[in-house]
Design an enzyme around this catalytic site. Sequence first.
Site, PDB file in Angstrom:
ATOM      1  N   TYR A  42      47.030  27.468  96.311  1.00 26.52           N
ATOM      2  CA  TYR A  42      47.985  27.710  95.232  1.00 26.52           C
ATOM      3  C   TYR A  42      48.439  29.173  95.204  1.00 26.52           C
ATOM      4  CZ  TYR A  42      47.131  23.208  92.931  1.00 26.52           C
ATOM      5  OH  TYR A  42      47.057  21.874  92.627  1.00 26.52           O
ATOM      6  N   LYS A  58      17.080  25.046  75.924  1.00 24.50           N
ATOM      7  CA  LYS A  58      18.302  24.669  75.215  1.00 24.50           C
ATOM      8  C   LYS A  58      19.418  24.380  76.224  1.00 24.50           C
ATOM      9  CE  LYS A  58      19.517  29.546  74.654  1.00 24.50           C
ATOM     10  NZ  LYS A  58      19.290  30.737  73.812  1.00 24.50           N
TER      11      LYS A  58
HETATM   12  C1  LIG Z   1      18.409  31.657  74.351  1.00 25.99           C
HETATM   13  C2  LIG Z   1      17.333  32.234  73.531  1.00 25.99           C
HETATM   14  C3  LIG Z   1      16.128  32.634  74.128  1.00 25.99           C
HETATM   15  C4  LIG Z   1      15.952  32.708  75.616  1.00 25.99           C
HETATM   16  O1  LIG Z   1      16.683  33.813  76.077  1.00 25.99           O
HETATM   17  P1  LIG Z   1      16.780  34.222  77.620  1.00 25.99           P
HETATM   18  O2  LIG Z   1      17.578  35.448  77.606  1.00 25.99           O
HETATM   19  O3  LIG Z   1      17.468  33.080  78.297  1.00 25.99           O
HETATM   20  O4  LIG Z   1      15.390  34.404  78.116  1.00 25.99           O
HETATM   21  C5  LIG Z   1      15.096  33.045  73.284  1.00 25.99           C
HETATM   22  N1  LIG Z   1      15.260  33.077  71.937  1.00 25.99           N
HETATM   23  C6  LIG Z   1      16.413  32.729  71.337  1.00 25.99           C
HETATM   24  C7  LIG Z   1      16.514  32.791  69.857  1.00 25.99           C
HETATM   25  C8  LIG Z   1      17.482  32.292  72.108  1.00 25.99           C
HETATM   26  O5  LIG Z   1      18.636  31.957  71.503  1.00 25.99           O
END
Ligand SMILES: *Cc1c(COP(=O)(O)O)cnc(C)c1O
Length: 345
Positions: free
Chosen positions: A242, A33
């Site tokens: 800054y 994702k």
């Molecule tokens: C993001 C996500 C994962 C992966 O999680 P990690 O902690 O990055 O391994 C798995 N299942 C769901 C439903 C997620 O939202």
Amino acid sequence: MSTAKLTIDLDALATNWRSLDAKTNCETAAVVKANGYGLDAGRVGQALAKAGARNFFVAAAEEGVALRRAVGPGIGISVFSGHMEGDAHILKEFALTPMLNSVDQMLRHFEALPGHPFGIQLDTGMNRLGMERSEWAAVAEIALGQNPVLIMSHLACADDPTHEMNARQLREFHDLTDGIQVPRSLAATGGILLGPEYHFDLCRPGIGLYGGAPYSDAVPVVSLDLPVIQIRDVEPGEAVGYSNTWTAQRPSRVATVAAGYADGLIRAMGSGAIVAYAGETACPVVGRISMDLITIDITDLNGDPEALSLLNPVQTIETLADAAGTIGYEILTSLGHRYARAYRG
Ligand SMILES: *Cc1c(COP(=O)(O)O)cnc(C)c1O
């Protein structure tokens, strides 16, 4: 080198997938994702498919379209957000499997795409996505009659193995799904590390593949090199950057490199203990991180570096995350679009 260079080691990514896969006796999928945690879901997906991953998860259907174009047919792509209004045609055309999160989504799916593969997401206590116990009780029989390909839930506290929430969610998942003849999935990276009782039929690691915590045995996947634009001498008592937050205590040399918070090197890191590396030598980041520039004390170096490294096997996304008070996930997904990206492997 005139722009900062982000190198993504696809061999390291594949190594992390294999080593996580070796921790379980079940199938290991991959979560790509947010464009593969910012590293390009297409490139990441191709590399992991080559390593042996057969199932991928994305957040939204549109991400599934991009991934399908990269990996071709024959690979499973599932969508965490389920079947959203208006998505039927792309779910069908790109052979995406929605994880249905509610009775509404279920009815929408059965009406719009009868016979199209789907999974079910159950809520076991995180209260984010998925059907709750009462909803599931009401529709389980109907759902199971349509042959879901997966039943999944997600752990809220798996990065902390001592948290009592893990066992509570595990019990709830068993309660909701025991005796059902459908493959089950509960574990992401953290869940894999909790042990075999969390593994079920399929694990879904994300962050561990990309070299992030809580998978402390991960090999680093990203490295980042920043070209030096200018080097100057700074007299004791003179300030840099800054708001004059750093003042030279000795005759100093300061290098200005080309990257800043607009590239995901968030400003909060500047007040932490991050350094930039010239080979093995650590040089302190001094003064505020600007939008496009970072200043680095190179007084103790012999000679003028052409570039300095901010991400490498010593200083990882977790080091930067700690310095900024955030998590590796946020550092990774914030890495910007201006970098020249190079894929190795
Ligand atoms: C993001 C996500 C994962 C992966 O999680 P990690 O902690 O990055 O391994 C798995 N299942 C769901 C439903 C997620 O939202």
